[in-house]
Design a protein around this motif. Structure first.
Motif, PDB file in Angstrom:
ATOM      1  N   UNK A 139       0.825  -1.211   0.000  1.00  0.00           N
ATOM      2  CA  UNK A 139       0.000   0.000   0.000  1.00  0.00           C
ATOM      3  C   UNK A 139       0.857   1.257   0.000  1.00  0.00           C
ATOM      4  N   UNK A 140       0.445   2.192  -0.861  1.00  0.00           N
ATOM      5  CA  UNK A 140       1.085   3.510  -0.879  1.00  0.00           C
ATOM      6  C   UNK A 140       0.035   4.492  -0.349  1.00  0.00           C
ATOM      7  N   UNK A 141       0.357   5.135   0.798  1.00  0.00           N
ATOM      8  CA  UNK A 141      -0.543   6.158   1.348  1.00  0.00           C
ATOM      9  C   UNK A 141      -0.020   7.514   0.883  1.00  0.00           C
ATOM     10  N   UNK A 142      -0.747   8.136  -0.040  1.00  0.00           N
ATOM     11  CA  UNK A 142      -0.300   9.433  -0.566  1.00  0.00           C
ATOM     12  C   UNK A 142      -0.721  10.518   0.420  1.00  0.00           C
ATOM     13  N   UNK A 143       0.264  11.112   1.115  1.00  0.00           N
ATOM     14  CA  UNK A 143      -0.042  12.078   2.174  1.00  0.00           C
ATOM     15  C   UNK A 143       0.536  13.448   1.849  1.00  0.00           C
ATOM     16  N   UNK A 144       0.340  13.878   0.590  1.00  0.00           N
ATOM     17  CA  UNK A 144       0.733  15.255   0.259  1.00  0.00           C
ATOM     18  C   UNK A 144      -0.329  16.190   0.826  1.00  0.00           C
ATOM     19  N   UNK A 145       0.003  17.472   0.920  1.00  0.00           N
ATOM     20  CA  UNK A 145      -0.934  18.432   1.508  1.00  0.00           C
ATOM     21  C   UNK A 145      -2.159  18.624   0.623  1.00  0.00           C
ATOM     22  N   UNK A 146      -3.268  19.083   1.231  1.00  0.00           N
ATOM     23  CA  UNK A 146      -4.468  19.316   0.431  1.00  0.00           C
ATOM     24  C   UNK A 146      -4.461  20.752  -0.111  1.00  0.00           C
ATOM     25  N   UNK A 147      -3.281  21.149  -0.622  1.00  0.00           N
ATOM     26  CA  UNK A 147      -3.144  22.431  -1.306  1.00  0.00           C
ATOM     27  C   UNK A 147      -3.215  22.132  -2.811  1.00  0.00           C
ATOM     28  N   UNK A 148      -3.257  23.171  -3.632  1.00  0.00           N
ATOM     29  CA  UNK A 148      -3.330  22.933  -5.079  1.00  0.00           C
ATOM     30  C   UNK A 148      -2.107  22.146  -5.581  1.00  0.00           C
ATOM     31  N   UNK A 149      -0.866  22.593  -5.288  1.00  0.00           N
ATOM     32  CA  UNK A 149       0.270  21.790  -5.772  1.00  0.00           C
ATOM     33  C   UNK A 149       0.345  20.409  -5.122  1.00  0.00           C
ATOM     34  N   UNK A 150      -0.070  20.308  -3.844  1.00  0.00           N
ATOM     35  CA  UNK A 150      -0.075  19.010  -3.164  1.00  0.00           C
ATOM     36  C   UNK A 150      -1.032  18.045  -3.842  1.00  0.00           C
ATOM     37  N   UNK A 151      -2.225  18.554  -4.197  1.00  0.00           N
ATOM     38  CA  UNK A 151      -3.234  17.715  -4.858  1.00  0.00           C
ATOM     39  C   UNK A 151      -2.760  17.329  -6.261  1.00  0.00           C
ATOM     40  N   UNK A 152      -2.116  18.265  -6.951  1.00  0.00           N
ATOM     41  CA  UNK A 152      -1.627  17.978  -8.307  1.00  0.00           C
ATOM     42  C   UNK A 152      -0.559  16.884  -8.258  1.00  0.00           C
ATOM     43  N   UNK A 153       0.319  16.970  -7.264  1.00  0.00           N
ATOM     44  CA  UNK A 153       1.362  15.966  -7.110  1.00  0.00           C
ATOM     45  C   UNK A 153       0.733  14.607  -6.798  1.00  0.00           C
ATOM     46  N   UNK A 154      -0.280  14.615  -5.919  1.00  0.00           N
ATOM     47  CA  UNK A 154      -0.987  13.376  -5.569  1.00  0.00           C
ATOM     48  C   UNK A 154      -1.615  12.759  -6.823  1.00  0.00           C
ATOM     49  N   UNK A 155      -2.277  13.600  -7.644  1.00  0.00           N
ATOM     50  CA  UNK A 155      -2.913  13.094  -8.861  1.00  0.00           C
ATOM     51  C   UNK A 155      -1.898  12.428  -9.780  1.00  0.00           C
ATOM     52  N   UNK A 156      -0.745  13.085  -9.927  1.00  0.00           N
ATOM     53  CA  UNK A 156       0.312  12.550 -10.782  1.00  0.00           C
ATOM     54  C   UNK A 156       0.733  11.168 -10.299  1.00  0.00           C
ATOM     55  N   UNK A 157       0.970  11.068  -8.976  1.00  0.00           N
ATOM     56  CA  UNK A 157       1.420   9.792  -8.399  1.00  0.00           C
ATOM     57  C   UNK A 157       0.345   8.717  -8.563  1.00  0.00           C
ATOM     58  N   UNK A 158      -0.909   9.106  -8.273  1.00  0.00           N
ATOM     59  CA  UNK A 158      -2.013   8.138  -8.316  1.00  0.00           C
ATOM     60  C   UNK A 158      -2.191   7.614  -9.746  1.00  0.00           C
ATOM     61  N   UNK A 159      -2.119   8.527 -10.731  1.00  0.00           N
ATOM     62  CA  UNK A 159      -2.249   8.115 -12.140  1.00  0.00           C
ATOM     63  C   UNK A 159      -1.153   7.122 -12.512  1.00  0.00           C
ATOM     64  N   UNK A 160       0.062   7.451 -12.122  1.00  0.00           N
ATOM     65  CA  UNK A 160       1.188   6.597 -12.494  1.00  0.00           C
ATOM     66  C   UNK A 160       1.088   5.236 -11.816  1.00  0.00           C
ATOM     67  N   UNK A 161       0.718   5.263 -10.503  1.00  0.00           N
ATOM     68  CA  UNK A 161       0.673   4.021  -9.723  1.00  0.00           C
ATOM     69  C   UNK A 161      -0.491   3.117 -10.149  1.00  0.00           C
ATOM     70  N   UNK A 162      -1.468   3.689 -10.886  1.00  0.00           N
ATOM     71  CA  UNK A 162      -2.624   2.903 -11.344  1.00  0.00           C
ATOM     72  C   UNK A 162      -2.172   1.695 -12.159  1.00  0.00           C
ATOM     73  N   UNK A 163      -1.042   1.831 -12.832  1.00  0.00           N
ATOM     74  CA  UNK A 163      -0.546   0.734 -13.653  1.00  0.00           C
ATOM     75  C   UNK A 163       0.300  -0.273 -12.888  1.00  0.00           C
ATOM     76  N   UNK A 164       0.384  -0.124 -11.588  1.00  0.00           N
ATOM     77  CA  UNK A 164       1.241  -1.020 -10.801  1.00  0.00           C
ATOM     78  C   UNK A 164       0.393  -1.820  -9.807  1.00  0.00           C
ATOM     79  N   UNK A 165       0.820  -3.016  -9.446  1.00  0.00           N
ATOM     80  CA  UNK A 165       0.021  -3.856  -8.550  1.00  0.00           C
ATOM     81  C   UNK A 165       0.186  -3.444  -7.090  1.00  0.00           C
ATOM     82  N   UNK A 166      -0.334  -2.265  -6.759  1.00  0.00           N
ATOM     83  CA  UNK A 166      -0.206  -1.759  -5.391  1.00  0.00           C
ATOM     84  C   UNK A 166      -1.493  -0.995  -5.044  1.00  0.00           C
ATOM     85  N   UNK A 167      -1.918  -1.127  -3.788  1.00  0.00           N
ATOM     86  CA  UNK A 167      -3.100  -0.401  -3.322  1.00  0.00           C
ATOM     87  C   UNK A 167      -2.668   1.042  -3.062  1.00  0.00           C
TER      88      UNK A 167
END
Lengths: 200, 200
Positions: A139-167
């Motif tokens: 499991x990867x717990x994405x704990x970036x801040x809930x600011x605009x750049x924090x959310x954008x970074x989270x989205x980037x990570x989540x999109x990329x990790x979607x292709x990997x076998x990890x929660x």
């Protein structure tokens, strides 16, 4: 006319380079140290000199540490299949203080900011994907801040990790504990409604 | 569990000893220095180490200075018959910045605070009276702050100096420049009315 002794002025200039310290605060701090016994300024001087000398980045999680791997990565009681991704070492400290996280960390050392030239290669993002590929991470717990750049970074990570076998999980957003609902801002309240939890 | 590297924690503890720096600000400053090149922390470290080593009190006016007497006391262009009495070195710097004072200074290094055990002997008050007795001083400008302890200290000095052949003046109190009268607090406004100046 040189009113301020040069040694005092040098210290004031150095202090104003720190974030959030303006000319007045710097003068106040420097004069305070000058009024106090010399040992106090020397003590602070030594701590500053030792800072970089004894601290490095952990090669696994990129936390600041005196050892490599750091004490958290080394700790066999911690679950190294659960990785919490944070922006900065201060976030790690804040989460550790709660005592509610038993996994390990991955520090990005910043957030994506394309306008300032900070892309994935400027952060420890490549290293995160490498960890997911080579280690047994559940499991990867994405704990970036809930600011605009924090959310954008989270989205980037989540999109990329979607292709990997990890929660992939995200810190819950909602009403802060102890806060009266009528004082919550509308974005937070909207998020709290959308993420409402089933009780029974 | 030691989350914060000891060297970082030591710096944070030292920083929290400074006035107005709490735990959060100290952590933020320490982490900032850790993220920046080592040279920045070392530069600040050196400035701190040199602070007390190169600065002393001027034996005439008790300003912080790298030389004794200080540059202001040494300056033959300044009127050493006009002495401005201030609470602290920061006040001297503030007055010097205005460029409107051509005399010399006397720094008390504090204000009278009997409840905290700070009487005339704890300040440089005895030294001030000694200067008035032994040097040719024409005017003492009492420039303590217009706070309660500042005013009490001023009263003490003015009472004592009444018995000496020296003119005693006080900084003017009134409406700050550029301030709308309706926003001035009533004490300031009352003082401005009492101290009204004759124009013609």
């Amino acid at each position: 006319m040189q009113v301020i002794p040069p040694a005092l002025e040098r210290l004031i200039i150095d202090l104003t380079r720190l974030p959030g310290i303006g000319q007045k605060t710097a003068s106040r701090l420097a004069l305070y140290l000058l009024r106090r016994p010399a040992a106090e300024a020397l003590h602070l001087s030594t701590s500053l000199a030792e800072l970089h000398a004894s601290i490095q980045l952990c090669s696994r999680c990129f936390a600041f540490s005196e050892n490599d791997p750091c004490q958290i990565c080394e700790d066999s009681r911690r679950n190294d299949r659960l990785v919490c991704v944070v922006e900065a070492p201060g976030d790690l400290m804040a989460i550790e203080k709660t005592g509610s996280f038993g996994g390990v960390y991955h520090i990005l050392h910043g957030v994506l900011a394309p306008m300032e030239g900070i892309g994935p290669d400027e952060l420890k993002i490549r290293e995160l994907f490498q960890r997911v590929r080579t280690q047994e991470i559940e499991e990867i717990l994405v704990a970036t801040s809930s600011t605009v750049p924090g959310e954008a970074t989270a989205s980037y990570l989540i999109d990329y990790l979607a292709g990997m076998p990890v929660k992939v999980t995200r810190l819950a957003c909602g009403i802060p504990m102890g806060m009266d609902i009528k004082y919550a801002d509308e974005h937070t309240l909207a998020r709290a409604v959308e993420s409402r939890q089933i009780i029974r």
